[in-house]
Design a protein around this motif. Structure first.
Motif, mmCIF file in Angstrom:
data_model
loop_
_atom_site.group_PDB
_atom_site.id
_atom_site.type_symbol
_atom_site.label_atom_id
_atom_site.label_comp_id
_atom_site.label_asym_id
_atom_site.label_seq_id
_atom_site.Cartn_x
_atom_site.Cartn_y
_atom_site.Cartn_z
ATOM 1 N N GLN A 189 0.824 -1.203 0.000
ATOM 2 C CA GLN A 189 0.000 0.000 0.000
ATOM 3 C C GLN A 189 0.863 1.260 0.000
ATOM 4 O OE1 GLN A 189 -3.491 0.232 -0.160
ATOM 5 N NE2 GLN A 189 -3.202 -1.912 -0.723
ATOM 6 N N SER A 190 1.959 1.235 0.751
ATOM 7 C CA SER A 190 2.829 2.412 0.814
ATOM 8 C C SER A 190 3.509 2.650 -0.530
ATOM 9 C CB SER A 190 3.883 2.245 1.916
ATOM 10 O OG SER A 190 4.810 1.223 1.594
ATOM 11 N N GLN A 191 3.828 1.581 -1.257
ATOM 12 C CA GLN A 191 4.434 1.725 -2.582
ATOM 13 C C GLN A 191 3.450 2.350 -3.562
ATOM 14 O OE1 GLN A 191 5.657 -2.284 -3.442
ATOM 15 N NE2 GLN A 191 7.489 -2.153 -2.172
ATOM 16 N N ARG A 192 2.179 1.971 -3.462
ATOM 17 C CA ARG A 192 1.166 2.539 -4.349
ATOM 18 C C ARG A 192 0.954 4.018 -4.067
ATOM 19 N NH1 ARG A 192 -3.227 -2.395 -3.677
ATOM 20 N NH2 ARG A 192 -2.044 -3.971 -4.841
ATOM 21 N N GLU A 193 1.067 4.400 -2.798
ATOM 22 C CA GLU A 193 0.858 5.797 -2.431
ATOM 23 C C GLU A 193 2.165 6.592 -2.447
ATOM 24 O OE1 GLU A 193 -1.554 6.432 1.002
ATOM 25 O OE2 GLU A 193 -2.783 4.658 0.645
ATOM 26 N N THR A 194 3.272 5.893 -2.768
ATOM 27 C CA THR A 194 4.612 6.506 -2.793
ATOM 28 C C THR A 194 4.876 7.306 -1.518
ATOM 29 O OG1 THR A 194 3.862 8.501 -3.969
ATOM 30 C CG2 THR A 194 4.575 6.621 -5.313
ATOM 31 N N ASP A 228 6.092 -2.624 18.610
ATOM 32 C CA ASP A 228 7.445 -2.827 18.080
ATOM 33 C C ASP A 228 8.020 -1.556 17.466
ATOM 34 O OD1 ASP A 228 7.284 -5.482 18.805
ATOM 35 O OD2 ASP A 228 6.706 -6.195 16.817
ATOM 36 N N GLY A 229 7.232 -0.473 17.450
ATOM 37 C CA GLY A 229 7.703 0.792 16.906
ATOM 38 C C GLY A 229 7.766 0.821 15.387
ATOM 39 N N LEU A 230 7.000 -0.052 14.740
ATOM 40 C CA LEU A 230 7.036 -0.122 13.278
ATOM 41 C C LEU A 230 5.986 0.758 12.616
ATOM 42 C CD1 LEU A 230 7.626 -3.958 12.729
ATOM 43 C CD2 LEU A 230 9.286 -2.105 12.792
ATOM 44 N N ILE A 231 4.866 0.980 13.290
ATOM 45 C CA ILE A 231 3.800 1.777 12.702
ATOM 46 C C ILE A 231 3.151 2.647 13.778
ATOM 47 C CG2 ILE A 231 3.254 0.057 10.917
ATOM 48 C CD1 ILE A 231 0.751 -0.680 12.577
ATOM 49 N N SER A 232 2.448 3.673 13.324
ATOM 50 C CA SER A 232 1.526 4.419 14.182
ATOM 51 C C SER A 232 0.165 4.358 13.496
ATOM 52 C CB SER A 232 1.977 5.869 14.356
ATOM 53 O OG SER A 232 2.002 6.554 13.115
ATOM 54 N N VAL A 233 -0.888 4.354 14.292
ATOM 55 C CA VAL A 233 -2.240 4.191 13.766
ATOM 56 C C VAL A 233 -3.136 5.293 14.282
ATOM 57 C CG1 VAL A 233 -4.251 2.668 13.607
ATOM 58 C CG2 VAL A 233 -1.959 1.682 13.653
ATOM 59 N N ILE A 238 -2.452 4.952 8.608
ATOM 60 C CA ILE A 238 -1.321 4.178 9.103
ATOM 61 C C ILE A 238 -0.035 4.843 8.613
ATOM 62 C CG2 ILE A 238 -0.246 1.898 9.221
ATOM 63 C CD1 ILE A 238 -3.109 1.842 10.208
ATOM 64 N N LYS A 239 0.934 4.964 9.495
ATOM 65 C CA LYS A 239 2.245 5.491 9.113
ATOM 66 C C LYS A 239 3.300 4.441 9.427
ATOM 67 C CE LYS A 239 5.435 9.390 9.697
ATOM 68 N NZ LYS A 239 5.449 9.755 8.271
ATOM 69 N N ILE A 240 4.067 4.040 8.406
ATOM 70 C CA ILE A 240 5.162 3.101 8.628
ATOM 71 C C ILE A 240 6.349 3.898 9.152
ATOM 72 C CG2 ILE A 240 6.726 1.445 7.565
ATOM 73 C CD1 ILE A 240 4.598 0.794 5.525
ATOM 74 N N LEU A 241 6.788 3.577 10.364
ATOM 75 C CA LEU A 241 7.846 4.331 11.024
ATOM 76 C C LEU A 241 9.233 3.797 10.688
ATOM 77 C CD1 LEU A 241 6.161 4.661 14.542
ATOM 78 C CD2 LEU A 241 6.120 6.310 12.648
ATOM 79 N N ASN A 242 9.313 2.527 10.318
ATOM 80 C CA ASN A 242 10.607 1.924 10.005
ATOM 81 C C ASN A 242 10.409 0.937 8.851
ATOM 82 O OD1 ASN A 242 13.058 0.431 9.960
ATOM 83 N ND2 ASN A 242 13.421 0.895 12.116
#
Length: 251
Positions: A189-194, A228-233, A238-242
């Motif tokens: 999804q993040s790749q599609r939204e760049t 795990d500090g990978l995302i925030s919701v 959704i934000k990928i943090l790492n």
């Protein structure tokens, strides 16, 4: 008994949408420029004026509401659908009426191509999840246009290839853990939204079905990724943090 009732209910919904389609007269509707809509799609955008006119003459515009059926299992392959706006889900039902979501499609996507090209009946049910507008173009004109315009034929092959690739990817995911499936979905999804910021395209229950998870498992996995500090919701945001560490979950 439940299965028979569910099947009757789905067929009735599909009958209702077909009646709406027959009653619609997009060519006489001054509020919509059907030719302009078609010309701005990736599927039909390479056609010239005369070819677009031929497509328009065989295209119907459909407005549908949430949970309304567009295609039922066993329907003949009468043409191809294009999502102008809104969203549909492609689902299979088991004998108890439970549903498995195969795909969630939003604006500027199409479905029904494989069935149309193979002349095989639809195997899945397609239903709208929100208010949507679809275009339906008849099979015969689609095939004739593919003979006339190589660019159009190539776009048809690209669409079918993309769907086939996605199916293989889904089959591969069956060997992955639940967390890997979710991580892979979020990364795609993040790749599609760049961007590392993702807006979930559907509610979590529908996404859970798409990933072959229960809603409870999906919620637990979101919490684990946050811990795990990978995302925030935040709601559907959704934000990928790492990204690097998220990607490492897939290896």
């Amino acid at each position: 008994m439940f299965h028979d009732f569910h099947r009757w209910k789905v067929k009735r919904e599909c009958l209702n949408i077909r009646i709406m389609k027959l009653e619609s007269t997009p060519m006489n509707d001054p509020t919509h420029n059907l030719k302009g809509i078609l010309a701005n799609t990736s599927l039909f955008g390479m056609l010239d004026e005369q070819q677009l006119d031929e497509i328009v003459s065989s295209t119907s515009l459909m407005r549908i509401g949430p949970n309304m059926c567009v295609v039922n299992r066993g329907d003949p392959p009468e043409g191809t659908f294009w999502v102008v706006y809104g969203q549909v889900k492609i689902v299979l039902y088991n004998k108890d009426g439970g549903e498995k979501t195969l795909e969630i499609l939003g604006r500027s996507t199409c479905f029904g191509l494989s069935e149309m090209l193979l002349e095989r009946p639809h195997l899945a049910v397609v239903k709208a999840t929100i208010d949507s507008m679809l275009l339906h173009t008849d099979r015969n004109v689609m095939l004739e246009m593919a003979k006339e315009n190589f660019g159009f034929a190539r776009e048809l092959m690209t669409c079918v290839g993309r769907q086939s690739y996605g199916l293989v990817r889904d089959i591969e995911s069956y060997s992955q853990t639940a967390k890997q499936r979710l991580a892979g979905y979020l990364l795609r999804q993040s790749q599609r939204e760049t961007s590392a910021d993702i807006h979930l395209v559907a509610n979590k229950s529908l996404i859970a079905s798409r990933l072959s998870l229960t809603p409870e498992t999906l919620s637990r996995l979101f919490h684990e990724l946050m811990e795990d500090g990978l995302i925030s919701v935040s709601g559907r945001r959704i934000k990928i943090l790492n990204v690097e560490k998220m990607s490492s979950l897939l290896t």
